[in-house]
Motif scaffolding. Structure first.
Motif, PDB file in Angstrom:
ATOM      1  N   ALA A  73     -26.819  21.200  22.238  1.00  0.00           N
ATOM      2  CA  ALA A  73     -25.653  22.042  22.487  1.00  0.00           C
ATOM      3  C   ALA A  73     -24.468  21.591  21.640  1.00  0.00           C
ATOM      4  O   ALA A  73     -23.755  22.422  21.053  1.00  0.00           O
ATOM      5  CB  ALA A  73     -25.290  22.004  23.975  1.00  0.00           C
ATOM      6  N   PHE A  74     -24.243  20.297  21.551  1.00  0.00           N
ATOM      7  CA  PHE A  74     -23.137  19.794  20.740  1.00  0.00           C
ATOM      8  C   PHE A  74     -23.450  19.910  19.247  1.00  0.00           C
ATOM      9  O   PHE A  74     -22.545  20.097  18.431  1.00  0.00           O
ATOM     10  CB  PHE A  74     -22.809  18.354  21.123  1.00  0.00           C
ATOM     11  N   HIS A  75     -24.739  19.808  18.888  1.00  0.00           N
ATOM     12  CA  HIS A  75     -25.123  20.023  17.499  1.00  0.00           C
ATOM     13  C   HIS A  75     -24.820  21.459  17.091  1.00  0.00           C
ATOM     14  O   HIS A  75     -24.273  21.721  16.002  1.00  0.00           O
ATOM     15  CB  HIS A  75     -26.605  19.726  17.329  1.00  0.00           C
ATOM     16  N   SER A  76     -25.169  22.407  17.966  1.00  0.00           N
ATOM     17  CA  SER A  76     -24.896  23.816  17.688  1.00  0.00           C
ATOM     18  C   SER A  76     -23.398  24.081  17.625  1.00  0.00           C
ATOM     19  O   SER A  76     -22.919  24.818  16.752  1.00  0.00           O
ATOM     20  CB  SER A  76     -25.542  24.691  18.773  1.00  0.00           C
ATOM     21  N   ALA A  77     -22.655  23.465  18.555  1.00  0.00           N
ATOM     22  CA  ALA A  77     -21.202  23.658  18.562  1.00  0.00           C
ATOM     23  C   ALA A  77     -20.577  23.141  17.273  1.00  0.00           C
ATOM     24  O   ALA A  77     -19.692  23.787  16.695  1.00  0.00           O
ATOM     25  CB  ALA A  77     -20.591  22.946  19.768  1.00  0.00           C
ATOM     26  N   ALA A  78     -21.037  21.980  16.812  1.00  0.00           N
ATOM     27  CA  ALA A  78     -20.499  21.426  15.560  1.00  0.00           C
ATOM     28  C   ALA A  78     -20.743  22.385  14.401  1.00  0.00           C
ATOM     29  O   ALA A  78     -19.877  22.591  13.548  1.00  0.00           O
ATOM     30  CB  ALA A  78     -21.133  20.066  15.274  1.00  0.00           C
ATOM     31  N   GLY A  79     -21.921  23.008  14.374  1.00  0.00           N
ATOM     32  CA  GLY A  79     -22.223  23.952  13.309  1.00  0.00           C
ATOM     33  C   GLY A  79     -21.346  25.187  13.352  1.00  0.00           C
ATOM     34  O   GLY A  79     -20.871  25.672  12.318  1.00  0.00           O
ATOM     35  N   ARG A  80     -21.104  25.699  14.555  1.00  0.00           N
ATOM     36  CA  ARG A  80     -20.248  26.880  14.687  1.00  0.00           C
ATOM     37  C   ARG A  80     -18.810  26.586  14.266  1.00  0.00           C
ATOM     38  O   ARG A  80     -18.173  27.370  13.555  1.00  0.00           O
ATOM     39  CB  ARG A  80     -20.275  27.375  16.137  1.00  0.00           C
ATOM     40  N   ILE A  81     -18.316  25.430  14.687  1.00  0.00           N
ATOM     41  CA  ILE A  81     -16.942  25.061  14.325  1.00  0.00           C
ATOM     42  C   ILE A  81     -16.822  24.867  12.814  1.00  0.00           C
ATOM     43  O   ILE A  81     -15.840  25.276  12.191  1.00  0.00           O
ATOM     44  CB  ILE A  81     -16.519  23.789  15.074  1.00  0.00           C
ATOM     45  N   GLU A  82     -17.844  24.245  12.237  1.00  0.00           N
ATOM     46  CA  GLU A  82     -17.811  24.001  10.799  1.00  0.00           C
ATOM     47  C   GLU A  82     -17.808  25.317  10.016  1.00  0.00           C
ATOM     48  O   GLU A  82     -17.125  25.434   8.987  1.00  0.00           O
ATOM     49  CB  GLU A  82     -19.018  23.153  10.389  1.00  0.00           C
ATOM     50  N   ARG A  83     -18.555  26.301  10.497  1.00  0.00           N
ATOM     51  CA  ARG A  83     -18.558  27.600   9.818  1.00  0.00           C
ATOM     52  C   ARG A  83     -17.183  28.257   9.884  1.00  0.00           C
ATOM     53  O   ARG A  83     -16.733  28.885   8.916  1.00  0.00           O
ATOM     54  CB  ARG A  83     -19.635  28.502  10.429  1.00  0.00           C
ATOM     55  N   ASP A  84     -16.503  28.110  11.032  1.00  0.00           N
ATOM     56  CA  ASP A  84     -15.137  28.645  11.136  1.00  0.00           C
ATOM     57  C   ASP A  84     -14.205  27.946  10.149  1.00  0.00           C
ATOM     58  O   ASP A  84     -13.357  28.579   9.511  1.00  0.00           O
ATOM     59  CB  ASP A  84     -14.609  28.464  12.562  1.00  0.00           C
ATOM     60  N   ALA A  85     -14.367  26.620  10.034  1.00  0.00           N
ATOM     61  CA  ALA A  85     -13.534  25.869   9.094  1.00  0.00           C
ATOM     62  C   ALA A  85     -13.822  26.292   7.658  1.00  0.00           C
ATOM     63  O   ALA A  85     -12.908  26.378   6.821  1.00  0.00           O
ATOM     64  CB  ALA A  85     -13.772  24.363   9.262  1.00  0.00           C
ATOM     65  N   ASP A  86     -15.091  26.573   7.355  1.00  0.00           N
ATOM     66  CA  ASP A  86     -15.447  27.031   6.009  1.00  0.00           C
ATOM     67  C   ASP A  86     -14.792  28.373   5.693  1.00  0.00           C
ATOM     68  O   ASP A  86     -14.327  28.611   4.572  1.00  0.00           O
ATOM     69  CB  ASP A  86     -16.965  27.156   5.874  1.00  0.00           C
ATOM     70  N   ARG A  87     -14.754  29.261   6.694  1.00  0.00           N
ATOM     71  CA  ARG A  87     -14.103  30.552   6.472  1.00  0.00           C
ATOM     72  C   ARG A  87     -12.603  30.377   6.229  1.00  0.00           C
ATOM     73  O   ARG A  87     -12.004  31.075   5.407  1.00  0.00           O
ATOM     74  CB  ARG A  87     -14.357  31.472   7.672  1.00  0.00           C
ATOM     75  N   ALA A  88     -12.003  29.411   6.963  1.00  0.00           N
ATOM     76  CA  ALA A  88     -10.580  29.130   6.740  1.00  0.00           C
ATOM     77  C   ALA A  88     -10.351  28.577   5.344  1.00  0.00           C
ATOM     78  O   ALA A  88      -9.348  28.894   4.689  1.00  0.00           O
ATOM     79  CB  ALA A  88     -10.074  28.145   7.796  1.00  0.00           C
ATOM     80  N   ARG A  89     -11.292  27.770   4.844  1.00  0.00           N
ATOM     81  CA  ARG A  89     -11.161  27.235   3.484  1.00  0.00           C
ATOM     82  C   ARG A  89     -11.290  28.346   2.443  1.00  0.00           C
ATOM     83  O   ARG A  89     -10.599  28.339   1.427  1.00  0.00           O
ATOM     84  CB  ARG A  89     -12.214  26.140   3.239  1.00  0.00           C
ATOM     85  N   ASP A  90     -12.196  29.288   2.714  1.00  0.00           N
ATOM     86  CA  ASP A  90     -12.322  30.425   1.801  1.00  0.00           C
ATOM     87  C   ASP A  90     -11.004  31.201   1.734  1.00  0.00           C
ATOM     88  O   ASP A  90     -10.552  31.602   0.645  1.00  0.00           O
ATOM     89  CB  ASP A  90     -13.449  31.349   2.267  1.00  0.00           C
TER      90      ASP A  90
END
Length: 315
Positions: A73-90
């Motif tokens: 669950a925390f592994h999945s959460a880390a991935g979701r948060i990271e994708r949001d951060a990647d979109r912010a970087r874009d």
């Protein structure tokens, strides 16, 4: 050049013992942020509570499913948060490219930058909780959690896990560069039935001796049940790096345990411990020794590697 971008995280002057805590302090958020130690304590506490509730109950049969689900669950959460951060970087790159010097563009760029950096910190927070829970899982059960999908960027486990093929490849690359230097590796193979208190005591004694001989050692094993799970538990408790040479039955069929031994030998261990059968007579299987453990011992001797079979202590 405009001066709206936030200072680099890496330029932040460290004032704590944790790079993670330095990162969160540099965000400029007025709210308090959990410390790295607090997040790791949370991960350990969550796993401990789960195991305390279900161990020795009817739910023990699905303990592995529940434990892996909690970590996952925390592994999945880390991935979701990271994708949001990647979109912010874009968005940040787009705004930086199209920056026109206006106040509105300046504010928008700052907000995107802050969101990306906050997302990076949140990703690492979720990873810290995940890794601490996984460490407690391995220490308590001897089982090793691995991500079933996506990459596992975290390397924060006390018993850092490596796949044997990766370790062998890295060693060969370092040799090719004439800069090979790796810590000593101790290999271990044991019978699945060797899981009694007496077996655990003997395995732990042997590995404690090895750690005293080679303080920077890593433990290499296949992760099979029984004796090898006990060895993995020891590695978790001692903070010893773990290298897994998993038996690939899909590729090698019945030969998989012996192919895994080839990987262990390829790691060039300083010694190989073997435990062919449980030291508890009632757990012996028709008096036969565990073939893959004997095979590792034979391959070690053929390669000139020290072989140390574990036996009962004389009374």
């Amino acid at each position: 050049m405009h001066s709206t971008q936030s200072p680099s995280v890496f330029a932040f002057s460290p004032k704590s013992d944790s790079a993670f805590d330095d990162l969160t302090a540099s965000l400029g958020d007025g709210r308090a942020h959990p410390t790295e130690e607090a997040l790791m304590q949370l991960g350990r506490a969550l796993m401990t509570e789960l195991l305390d509730v279900i161990t020795d109950t009817a739910l023990e049969d699905i303990q592995t499913i529940l434990g892996e689900a909690l970590i996952g669950a925390f592994h999945s959460a880390a991935g979701r948060i990271e994708r949001d951060a990647d979109r912010a970087r874009d968005a940040m790159r787009r705004l930086d490219r199209d920056f026109d010097g206006s106040e509105a563009a300046d504010v928008e760029l700052q907000e995107a930058t802050a969101k990306a950096r906050a997302g990076d910190a949140a990703t690492r927070a979720a990873e810290r909780i995940r890794d601490a829970a996984a460490e407690m899982w391995t220490t308590s059960t001897g089982e090793v959690w691995t991500a079933w999908r996506g990459s596992r960027r975290g390397s924060f486990l006390t018993a850092a896990q490596l796949e044997a093929k990766q370790a062998i490849r890295a060693a060969r690359e370092r040799r090719a560069d004439n800069a090979f230097h790796d810590g000593p590796i101790v290999a271990f193979r044991g019978a699945p039935t060797a899981d009694t208190a007496e077996d655990a005591t003997r395995i732990f004694d042997a590995l404690n001796w090895a750690l005293a001989q080679w303080p920077g050692m890593a433990l290499a094993t296949t992760g099979a049940k029984g004796a090898e799970k006990l060895a993995i538990r020891w590695a978790g408790q001692k903070g010893v790096k773990l290298i897994l040479a998993r038996a690939d039955f899909n590729t090698h069929g019945k030969a998989a345990p012996f192919r895994a031994n080839d990987e262990l030998i390829a790691l060039e261990p300083v010694c190989c411990f073997t435990l062919g059968a449980s030291l508890e007579p009632s757990r012996a299987v028709d008096g036969r020794a565990f073939g893959p453990a004997l095979n590792l011992g034979q391959k070690a001797e053929a390669a000139g590697i020290r072989r140390l079979p574990l036996r009962s202590r004389p009374h």
